[in-house]
Design an enzyme around this catalytic site. Structure first.
Site, PDB file in Angstrom:
ATOM      1  N   ARG A  35     -82.949 -28.733  -3.748  1.00  0.00           N
ATOM      2  CA  ARG A  35     -83.068 -29.818  -2.769  1.00  0.00           C
ATOM      3  C   ARG A  35     -84.327 -30.650  -3.006  1.00  0.00           C
ATOM      4  O   ARG A  35     -84.356 -31.849  -2.696  1.00  0.00           O
ATOM      5  CB  ARG A  35     -83.071 -29.239  -1.345  1.00  0.00           C
ATOM      6  CG  ARG A  35     -81.674 -28.857  -0.869  1.00  0.00           C
ATOM      7  CD  ARG A  35     -81.657 -28.395   0.560  1.00  0.00           C
ATOM      8  NE  ARG A  35     -80.297 -28.288   1.058  1.00  0.00           N
ATOM      9  CZ  ARG A  35     -79.967 -27.831   2.263  1.00  0.00           C
ATOM     10  NH1 ARG A  35     -80.907 -27.409   3.086  1.00  0.00           N
ATOM     11  NH2 ARG A  35     -78.707 -27.773   2.640  1.00  0.00           N
ATOM     12  N   LYS A 196     -64.922 -18.190  10.261  1.00  0.00           N
ATOM     13  CA  LYS A 196     -64.246 -18.562  11.507  1.00  0.00           C
ATOM     14  C   LYS A 196     -63.473 -19.869  11.382  1.00  0.00           C
ATOM     15  O   LYS A 196     -64.017 -20.885  10.960  1.00  0.00           O
ATOM     16  CB  LYS A 196     -65.275 -18.684  12.637  1.00  0.00           C
ATOM     17  CG  LYS A 196     -65.960 -17.378  12.994  1.00  0.00           C
ATOM     18  CD  LYS A 196     -66.913 -17.583  14.153  1.00  0.00           C
ATOM     19  CE  LYS A 196     -67.575 -16.264  14.563  1.00  0.00           C
ATOM     20  NZ  LYS A 196     -68.494 -16.451  15.710  1.00  0.00           N
ATOM     21  N   GLY A 343     -73.495 -24.043   1.809  1.00  0.00           N
ATOM     22  CA  GLY A 343     -74.447 -23.090   1.233  1.00  0.00           C
ATOM     23  C   GLY A 343     -73.802 -21.961   0.458  1.00  0.00           C
ATOM     24  O   GLY A 343     -74.227 -21.639  -0.656  1.00  0.00           O
ATOM     25  N   GLY A 366     -73.188 -28.564   7.312  1.00  0.00           N
ATOM     26  CA  GLY A 366     -72.626 -29.123   8.535  1.00  0.00           C
ATOM     27  C   GLY A 366     -72.360 -30.607   8.435  1.00  0.00           C
ATOM     28  O   GLY A 366     -71.351 -31.111   8.939  1.00  0.00           O
TER      29      GLY A 366
END
Length: 385
Positions: A35, A196, A343, A366
């Site tokens: 990053r 999930k 990730g 996200g």
């Protein structure tokens, strides 16, 4: 309309760049500087335009208002100095310091300490947002991975800066994701894993509409399997079975034929390949079976566009790694344009040594999901005005 960073006059202007330098650090040592490397083009552009550069970022999740050396940006500052071959003034105490005047600091480039040490950062404090805006003439948002959140240093500041725009990394991210969303080369195959279905249901729904095939794995896959089969003690979400059924019946979602199960969630657990109707009540599904791997492998090979978000099994355990490994090999063997994000996805890419064979790896998790879901982000809506 978004301002173009490359056309802005920055000569002798104070330019605050919000980066995402949230990298893994252990005992003060950076474990991956990916990053940091991704942030370099924007920093260099602003330096070359003659600006007085102010850098900042978050790191981890420290308790607001309390300094914690484990979350300090100082190691990242030193890494940036080495990469850029330039001295960077590091400022630890800047918020609430009435004696601090950045204009009097005789440095071309400075770095502010972790924004999440400041009270109100994650709650988008109006007071804090206004304070950030006083530090600069121009604000550049280049932290794509945090752009789905409304924080003071990412979203709130834009309300009070006269000139705000996105950086080169952010621009690159939305260009690649927009391309794959608006005009993908067919057939398009999306691969979505994760624990999930609840956290990715809107993402799955958006992808299903534009994908020719939507492959699901991990706990998400278990919820689909549970529509018709006993899945033992496997991770799944019973409240989402009906929604999963509606997705399965409406779109092309090829489901597993068999799976790898273990008796307990452990790296030492032995794996057994079982067909779906043979799963016992003490079995736990943790990977794809061989028939399923072959099915998915052939679908992926025919793809011309692939979007990959999440491993298809518990790839951290060697006995349950085969599914994700074979899927990754199919991805790189295909002639497809591949966009990967998240990730765990990046961890799998690094584990299997295929980084150079992926067309584009998103820095976002996200934000990656949110942009696919909504085709925009909160920060883009405010900057567009």
């Amino acid at each position: 309309m978004l301002l173009d960073i490359e056309k802005l006059d920055m000569l002798n202007k104070r330019v605050l760049i919000r980066l995402d330098l949230n990298v893994p650090i252990k005992n003060g040592v950076i474990l991956s500087n990916a990053r940091i490397i991704a942030s370099i083009p924007t920093i260099k552009l602003v330096i070359n335009k003659g600006a007085n550069v102010i850098l900042t970022s978050h790191l981890g999740r420290p308790k607001e208002g309390i300094y914690n050396n484990n979350f300090s940006l100082l190691p990242i500052c030193k890494e940036l100095e080495n990469i850029l071959n330039i001295n960077i003034k590091f400022i630890k105490n800047y918020f609430g310091n009435n004696n601090l005047n950045l204009n009097k600091i005789n440095e071309k480039i400075i770095m502010l300490e972790n924004v999440r040490f400041n009270k109100g950062e994650c709650k988008n404090s109006k007071f804090l947002s206004k304070y950030y805006s006083t530090l600069c003439d121009i604000f550049i948002m280049d932290a794509f991975a945090t752009s789905h959140r409304k924080h003071s240093s990412t979203y709130g500041i834009c309300k009070y800066c006269k000139i705000s725009c996105i950086g080169l990394l952010f621009k690159k991210e939305i260009n690649f994701l927009s391309k794959i969303m608006s005009n993908p080369k067919r057939p398009m195959v999306s691969i979505v894993g994760g624990c999930k279905i609840s956290t990715k249901f809107n993402f799955l729904n958006s992808l299903a509409k534009i994908s020719d095939s939507l492959i699901v794995g991990g706990g998400i896959s278990n919820t689909f399997i549970a529509i018709d089969y006993n899945i033992g003690k496997s991770l799944y979400e019973p409240n989402y079975i009906n929604l999963a059924r509606k997705l399965r019946d409406k779109y092309n979602i090829p489901l597993p034929l068999d799976c790898r199960v273990g008796k307990n969630f452990s790296e030492l657990s032995k794996s057994y390949v079982k067909k779906l109707n043979d799963i016992s009540y003490d079995d736990e599904i943790m990977d794809l079976g061989d028939l399923t791997i072959n099915l998915f492998y052939n679908i992926i090979l025919k793809a011309n566009t692939i979007l990959w978000n999440g491993p298809v099994g518990v790839f951290e355990f060697p006995n349950f790694r085969k599914g994700t490994e074979k899927i990754s090999k199919a991805i790189v063997k295909s002639n497809a344009f591949v966009v990967a994000g998240g990730g765990d996805t990046i961890s799998a890419i690094e584990l299997f040594g295929i980084k150079d064979k992926i067309s584009y790896i998103s820095t976002g998790g996200g934000a990656f999901l949110k942009f696919i879901e909504d085709k925009t982000l909160p920060i883009l809506n405010i900057l567009d005005n």
